[in-house]
Design an enzyme around this catalytic site. Structure first.
Site, PDB file in Angstrom:
ATOM      1  N   GLY A 111       0.783  -1.237   0.000  1.00  0.00           N
ATOM      2  CA  GLY A 111       0.000   0.000   0.000  1.00  0.00           C
ATOM      3  C   GLY A 111       0.809   1.277   0.000  1.00  0.00           C
TER       4      GLY A 111
ATOM      5  N   ASP B 212       4.543   9.499  -8.046  1.00  0.00           N
ATOM      6  CA  ASP B 212       5.278  10.607  -7.436  1.00  0.00           C
ATOM      7  C   ASP B 212       6.711  10.719  -7.929  1.00  0.00           C
ATOM      8  OD1 ASP B 212       2.997  10.953  -5.965  1.00  0.00           O
ATOM      9  OD2 ASP B 212       3.936  10.769  -4.005  1.00  0.00           O
TER      10      ASP B 212
ATOM     11  N   MET C 216       1.784  15.133  -7.142  1.00  0.00           N
ATOM     12  CA  MET C 216       1.993  13.947  -6.302  1.00  0.00           C
ATOM     13  C   MET C 216       0.665  13.570  -5.660  1.00  0.00           C
ATOM     14  SD  MET C 216       5.718  14.529  -4.559  1.00  0.00           S
ATOM     15  CE  MET C 216       7.228  14.388  -5.539  1.00  0.00           C
TER      16      MET C 216
ATOM     17  N   GLY D 255       4.685  25.084   6.704  1.00  0.00           N
ATOM     18  CA  GLY D 255       4.133  24.751   5.391  1.00  0.00           C
ATOM     19  C   GLY D 255       2.631  24.847   5.368  1.00  0.00           C
TER      20      GLY D 255
ATOM     21  N   HIS E  28     -33.428  17.628  -5.735  1.00  0.00           N
ATOM     22  CA  HIS E  28     -33.628  18.647  -4.700  1.00  0.00           C
ATOM     23  C   HIS E  28     -34.178  17.983  -3.447  1.00  0.00           C
ATOM     24  CE1 HIS E  28     -34.745  22.442  -2.810  1.00  0.00           C
ATOM     25  NE2 HIS E  28     -35.933  21.903  -2.552  1.00  0.00           N
TER      26      HIS E  28
ATOM     27  N   GLU F  89       4.157  29.917   6.707  1.00  0.00           N
ATOM     28  CA  GLU F  89       4.188  29.670   5.260  1.00  0.00           C
ATOM     29  C   GLU F  89       5.069  30.696   4.548  1.00  0.00           C
ATOM     30  OE1 GLU F  89       4.060  28.866   1.479  1.00  0.00           O
ATOM     31  OE2 GLU F  89       3.211  27.431   2.916  1.00  0.00           O
TER      32      GLU F  89
ATOM     33  N   LEU G 274      -2.110  21.699   6.407  1.00  0.00           N
ATOM     34  CA  LEU G 274      -3.434  22.181   6.795  1.00  0.00           C
ATOM     35  C   LEU G 274      -4.330  21.045   7.270  1.00  0.00           C
ATOM     36  CD1 LEU G 274      -4.110  24.863   4.034  1.00  0.00           C
ATOM     37  CD2 LEU G 274      -3.248  25.206   6.358  1.00  0.00           C
ATOM     38  N   GLU G 275      -4.234  19.885   6.610  1.00  0.00           N
ATOM     39  CA  GLU G 275      -5.049  18.746   7.040  1.00  0.00           C
ATOM     40  C   GLU G 275      -4.667  18.299   8.445  1.00  0.00           C
ATOM     41  OE1 GLU G 275      -6.262  16.594   2.798  1.00  0.00           O
ATOM     42  OE2 GLU G 275      -4.911  15.564   4.189  1.00  0.00           O
TER      43      GLU G 275
END
Length: 469
Positions: free
Chosen positions: A38, A315, A321, A182, A447, A205, A188-189
């Site tokens: 993986g 990558d 990537m 960064g 809807h 940053e 950010l995650e």
């Protein structure tokens, strides 16, 4: 042993390539240095981070928005041990699933470090130092990427105090103060995970905008949302040092445009400044395989290196990537090796930031089109005007569609909002077929759904006006 294809690396690109090649009738082997299949994605990247993102979102929701929906649960209590156990169980289920797929498709798995010993030969060295030689007609390099660090700054990762994304997924307690170096997707995650669980998070940053490469209107609005959630930002800041202190660590930075240095103290520092292609100890130089000027494996338009019978994907080659980009390349290369015509449309590769709200994008940004001199029209629709979003307390964000001014062909779609990572795919399918904003605007949407906002943005693009605004 002799094969039609030997794939080095079992990440999303490698294992998908192996499965597709086997489905096309080729005899396939895959080489993986980890004990589990993986790659980075399933073991220490995409999958475990999504488990933590979801769990932290549920924790935050329980403490902040459930009461407004009439669900009184009291103050939620964090059980970080169980949250990490959920993450580990998710990883195990996924890597076990890949192992099952290898058996199902009769792909031979070799555990060890793969090295190319010339065209048609791969040597696998196991942990005990024993070598095994595999003969093959084709080799696919799918070795992925590794943590890049900070250019020009020595960073000593201990994965306890100064961590990469790997260590940031295994913290045993919530840090009081977390500094993230960064402002890209990974930072950010993972920053948002620990912020939701109680950490004070500061993102440092280098650029003046987060999510470099995203549409500027999206990144600007998204930063405001994160600041509203409590995340702090130091923008235009060049990091000059990351060091361990008596307790915790320190990050020193100065304005990128020049000025006085500043130091931030933190319990944990997460360095999330991107990734670099993994090409070490693969025998590329000895085999005569060329790298490009950025250290990636050089390929032609069919993923072939300068050596016959050796291909590279994911990558480790040019392009974003992203796991799904690697998967598409893996399938395309398998088709090429089987004598078919594999193809990837690089203009339609979605990108998603799995924060809350999510950010999703496919195709071109306004800035890219302006730089290329392409005339366009654009339309926007906010989730504040969407009935389903109101019902779910998910009114943050918007949908933006960009279309060619002459042909109305959709060139880019950008979404901030709950479930944006799912919504983006109707745009991807539309663009794959060369569809126009009018095509989307005239397509009936159920809807009430969040996806109606996508249609409304298309109405704004095609006809200048949405209905529900």
């Amino acid at each position: 042993m002799s094969y039609d294809v030997v794939v080095i690396g079992s990440g999303p690109g490698g294992y998908v390539c192996a499965i597709k090649a086997a489905q096309l009738g080729l005899k396939v082997a895959i080489v993986e240095k980890r004990a589990t299949l993986g790659g980075t994605c399933l073991n220490i990247g995409c999958i475990p981070s999504k488990a933590m993102l979801h769990a932290s979102e549920v924790f935050h929701e329980a403490g902040h928005s459930m009461a407004a929906l009439g669900v009184d649960v009291g103050a939620p209590k964090l059980n970080l041990k169980n949250m990490l156990a959920h993450k580990d169980a998710t990883v195990k289920a996924n890597v076990d699933g890949v192992g099952f797929l290898m058996k199902k498709n009769k792909v031979d798995v070799f555990t060890g470090t793969g090295k190319i010993a010339g065209a048609g030969k791969v040597v696998v060295t196991s942990d005990d130092g024993k070598d095994q030689s595999l003969e093959t007609k084709n080799i696919v390099i799918a070795t992925g990427s590794d943590v890049a660090g900070i250019p020009g700054v020595e960073v000593a990762f201990d994965e306890k105090t100064i961590v990469s994304s790997t260590g940031a997924l295994d913290l045993t307690k919530v840090p009081a103060n977390l500094v993230v170096v960064g402002g890209g997707v990974i930072g950010l995650e993972l920053g948002s995970v620990w912020q939701r669980l109680g950490a004070n998070v500061t993102v440092v940053e280098y650029l003046d905008t987060i999510l470099a490469g995203m549409d500027k209107s999206v990144s600007k609005q998204f930063q405001k949302m994160l600041e509203k959630q409590g995340m702090n930002f130091k923008m235009g800041a060049k990091v000059t040092g990351v060091t361990k202190a008596k307790s915790g660590a320190e990050v020193t930075f100065e304005p990128a445009k020049g000025g006085d240095a500043e130091t931030l103290k933190a319990d944990i520092v997460l360095v999330a400044t991107g990734r670099k292609p993994y090409t070490e100890n693969l025998g590329l130089e000895e085999a005569g395989v060329k790298l490009d000027d950025r250290g990636r494996v050089a390929i032609d338009g069919h993923w072939k290196t300068n050596v016959d019978g050796i291909y590279a994907i994911g990558d480790v080659v040019v392009g974003p990537m992203l796991a799904h980009k690697a998967e598409d390349e893996g399938m395309a290369v398998a088709e090429i090796m089987a004598g078919q015509k594999g193809h990837v449309n690089f203009d339609v590769i979605p990108s998603v930031v799995y924060t809350q709200p999510e950010v999703a994008s496919v195709g071109k940004t306004e800035e890219e089109l302006k730089a290329a001199g392409v005339e366009f029209t654009s339309g926007k629709f906010p989730f504040t005007a969407n009935g389903r979003a109101r019902a779910m307390l998910a009114t943050e964000g918007f949908v933006k569609i960009i279309a060619d001014k002459k042909t109305d062909r959709v060139l880019g779609v950008h979404i901030i909002g709950k479930g944006a990572g799912e919504l983006i795919h109707e745009a991807a399918v539309l663009m794959e077929f060369g569809g126009s904003s009018e095509d989307l605007a005239r397509t009936c949407h159920a809807h009430p759904t969040m996806s109606e906002a996508v249609r409304e943005a298309a109405l704004a693009t095609a006809f200048g006006k949405p209905i529900h605004m």
